[in-house]
Motif scaffolding. Sequence first.
Motif, PDB file in Angstrom:
ATOM      1  N   LEU A  49       5.548  -4.833  -5.715  1.00 19.08           N
ATOM      2  CA  LEU A  49       5.063  -3.812  -6.644  1.00 19.08           C
ATOM      3  C   LEU A  49       3.767  -4.246  -7.312  1.00 19.08           C
ATOM      4  O   LEU A  49       2.828  -3.452  -7.451  1.00 19.08           O
ATOM      5  CB  LEU A  49       6.134  -3.530  -7.704  1.00 19.08           C
ATOM      6  CG  LEU A  49       7.353  -2.744  -7.237  1.00 19.08           C
ATOM      7  CD1 LEU A  49       8.409  -2.688  -8.335  1.00 19.08           C
ATOM      8  CD2 LEU A  49       6.959  -1.333  -6.812  1.00 19.08           C
ATOM      9  N   VAL A  50       3.699  -5.501  -7.722  1.00 18.21           N
ATOM     10  CA  VAL A  50       2.479  -6.005  -8.367  1.00 18.21           C
ATOM     11  C   VAL A  50       1.324  -6.016  -7.376  1.00 18.21           C
ATOM     12  O   VAL A  50       0.201  -5.585  -7.677  1.00 18.21           O
ATOM     13  CB  VAL A  50       2.716  -7.405  -8.946  1.00 18.21           C
ATOM     14  CG1 VAL A  50       1.443  -7.950  -9.582  1.00 18.21           C
ATOM     15  CG2 VAL A  50       3.834  -7.382  -9.977  1.00 18.21           C
ATOM     16  N   ARG A 106       0.177  -2.419  -6.558  1.00 23.73           N
ATOM     17  CA  ARG A 106      -0.632  -1.846  -7.635  1.00 23.73           C
ATOM     18  C   ARG A 106      -2.055  -2.395  -7.570  1.00 23.73           C
ATOM     19  O   ARG A 106      -3.030  -1.681  -7.791  1.00 23.73           O
ATOM     20  CB  ARG A 106       0.013  -2.153  -8.985  1.00 23.73           C
ATOM     21  CG  ARG A 106      -0.637  -1.454 -10.163  1.00 23.73           C
ATOM     22  CD  ARG A 106       0.080  -1.832 -11.444  1.00 23.73           C
ATOM     23  NE  ARG A 106       1.457  -1.388 -11.408  1.00 23.73           N
ATOM     24  CZ  ARG A 106       1.869  -0.192 -11.814  1.00 23.73           C
ATOM     25  NH1 ARG A 106       0.966   0.671 -12.280  1.00 23.73           N
ATOM     26  NH2 ARG A 106       3.134   0.139 -11.761  1.00 23.73           N
ATOM     27  N   ARG A 107      -2.167  -3.691  -7.264  1.00 27.64           N
ATOM     28  CA  ARG A 107      -3.483  -4.328  -7.140  1.00 27.64           C
ATOM     29  C   ARG A 107      -4.261  -3.705  -5.977  1.00 27.64           C
ATOM     30  O   ARG A 107      -5.448  -3.411  -6.098  1.00 27.64           O
ATOM     31  CB  ARG A 107      -3.297  -5.830  -6.919  1.00 27.64           C
ATOM     32  CG  ARG A 107      -4.484  -6.565  -6.350  1.00 27.64           C
ATOM     33  CD  ARG A 107      -5.596  -6.714  -7.383  1.00 27.64           C
ATOM     34  NE  ARG A 107      -6.742  -7.399  -6.828  1.00 27.64           N
ATOM     35  CZ  ARG A 107      -7.710  -6.829  -6.137  1.00 27.64           C
ATOM     36  NH1 ARG A 107      -7.673  -5.522  -5.915  1.00 27.64           N
ATOM     37  NH2 ARG A 107      -8.723  -7.532  -5.689  1.00 27.64           N
ATOM     38  N   ALA A 134      -3.858  -0.712  -4.657  1.00 31.86           N
ATOM     39  CA  ALA A 134      -4.211   0.682  -4.971  1.00 31.86           C
ATOM     40  C   ALA A 134      -5.397   0.730  -5.922  1.00 31.86           C
ATOM     41  O   ALA A 134      -6.286   1.581  -5.780  1.00 31.86           O
ATOM     42  CB  ALA A 134      -3.013   1.395  -5.582  1.00 31.86           C
ATOM     43  N   ARG A 135      -5.440  -0.176  -6.881  1.00 30.78           N
ATOM     44  CA  ARG A 135      -6.552  -0.189  -7.825  1.00 30.78           C
ATOM     45  C   ARG A 135      -7.860  -0.595  -7.148  1.00 30.78           C
ATOM     46  O   ARG A 135      -8.925  -0.080  -7.460  1.00 30.78           O
ATOM     47  CB  ARG A 135      -6.243  -1.146  -8.981  1.00 30.78           C
ATOM     48  CG  ARG A 135      -7.247  -1.052 -10.129  1.00 30.78           C
ATOM     49  CD  ARG A 135      -6.824  -1.883 -11.328  1.00 30.78           C
ATOM     50  NE  ARG A 135      -6.868  -3.295 -11.054  1.00 30.78           N
ATOM     51  CZ  ARG A 135      -5.819  -4.082 -10.931  1.00 30.78           C
ATOM     52  NH1 ARG A 135      -4.592  -3.563 -11.041  1.00 30.78           N
ATOM     53  NH2 ARG A 135      -5.925  -5.372 -10.690  1.00 30.78           N
ATOM     54  N   GLU A 161      -9.149   2.405  -5.082  1.00 35.70           N
ATOM     55  CA  GLU A 161      -9.389   3.663  -5.785  1.00 35.70           C
ATOM     56  C   GLU A 161     -10.836   3.753  -6.261  1.00 35.70           C
ATOM     57  O   GLU A 161     -11.292   2.904  -7.017  1.00 35.70           O
ATOM     58  CB  GLU A 161      -8.453   3.769  -6.986  1.00 35.70           C
ATOM     59  CG  GLU A 161      -8.565   5.091  -7.718  1.00 35.70           C
ATOM     60  CD  GLU A 161      -7.627   5.127  -8.906  1.00 35.70           C
ATOM     61  OE1 GLU A 161      -7.801   4.292  -9.819  1.00 35.70           O
ATOM     62  OE2 GLU A 161      -6.717   5.965  -8.918  1.00 35.70           O
ATOM     63  N   GLN A 193       6.113   1.632  -2.240  1.00 35.00           N
ATOM     64  CA  GLN A 193       6.459   1.349  -3.626  1.00 35.00           C
ATOM     65  C   GLN A 193       7.789   1.981  -4.006  1.00 35.00           C
ATOM     66  O   GLN A 193       8.565   1.410  -4.773  1.00 35.00           O
ATOM     67  CB  GLN A 193       5.353   1.862  -4.557  1.00 35.00           C
ATOM     68  CG  GLN A 193       3.971   1.286  -4.276  1.00 35.00           C
ATOM     69  CD  GLN A 193       3.898  -0.211  -4.517  1.00 35.00           C
ATOM     70  OE1 GLN A 193       4.301  -0.995  -3.666  1.00 35.00           O
ATOM     71  NE2 GLN A 193       3.407  -0.590  -5.668  1.00 35.00           N
TER      72      GLN A 193
END
Length: 346
Positions: free
Chosen positions: A167-168, A171-172, A174-175, A178, A313
């Motif tokens: 999950l961490v 998120r990294r 995806a950021r 983006e 996710q």
Amino acid sequence: MNTELGAVSTLLVYGAMACYVVAMVAFAVDVSALGVGAKPDRRRRAAGIGMSVIWLAVLVHFVAIVLRGVAAGRVPWANMYEFTLMFTFFLVALFVGIQRRKDIRYLGVGVALLAFLALFLATAVLFVEADGVQPALDSYWLVIHVSVATLATGLFGLSALTSVVQLVKGRREARADEPTPAIVPGGDGSADGDGGASGGGGSGRGNGAPVGERGPGGGSLAVAPARARSGPTVLDRVLDPLPAAADLERFAYRLNAVAFVAWTFTVVAGAVWAEHAWGRPWGWDPKETWSFVIWVIYAAYLHARVTTGWAAQRFAYFALAGFVALLANFYVVNIFFDGRHSYSGL
């Protein structure tokens, strides 16, 4: 009952806890240095120390379990304290075993922390002296049913830790992928404008950047990567060398698939044992009900994993929900709910 051996077993459990703390610190140092300008082939000394200490912890932990069984004169997994000793042993043993074939040292911090916290709770709250068992538990089904349950719990625990890292990391990723709006100088009378230095028939592009909407002050909003305006954070540097979120999800899925088979056997074996002990295979006792709820959660997770197009996710959250239910079944239902299993502590 051998009181002296029981005391030695307890001391060894404290020794294993100390080793887990040292290993956790070593793994934390290693992880924190993963992305700090290090070469890919550098020697990870902190990780090596962590693995050496956690191997020692596994050995001490195993001896403590054996001595506990000898002191009690039976298999050492007949109450909550002993169950915790067993599932944490399987958790760490699986970690060091898999590590021999696949580099998963990035999970070392979580494995050592979970083992320490569970053993701390066991020694501080759940501890009971080594002794015999109730007549209903004096059965070969105790050996079969509970041993497989501890193995399944260890597997689910290792998978849950992998899902947290996934999950961490996800998120990294995806950021990083983006795009974010960035102000590009332009507008009336600027180099990017329609009548600026680029000529009256200017293309509307300046400095090679694509022009989007009008921004404040007449500038245009160009699409630029999120990391273009600021350098990577410490967390970014730590996460970059880790496996991709998709790879972590596949690893967690394999662990959950094996654990689900073991948990299915646990539920079936428990029903058979209940038939022998209480004359009925199933009675919707709180413990039985929660065991079935856990089975349903992981069955739904595995089914969704192979039939739906969900993002990775979502599967991680699904798996974590199953592990939370598993912990609730053991630490909440056993302590706060009355039922047929209350006297056994399992």
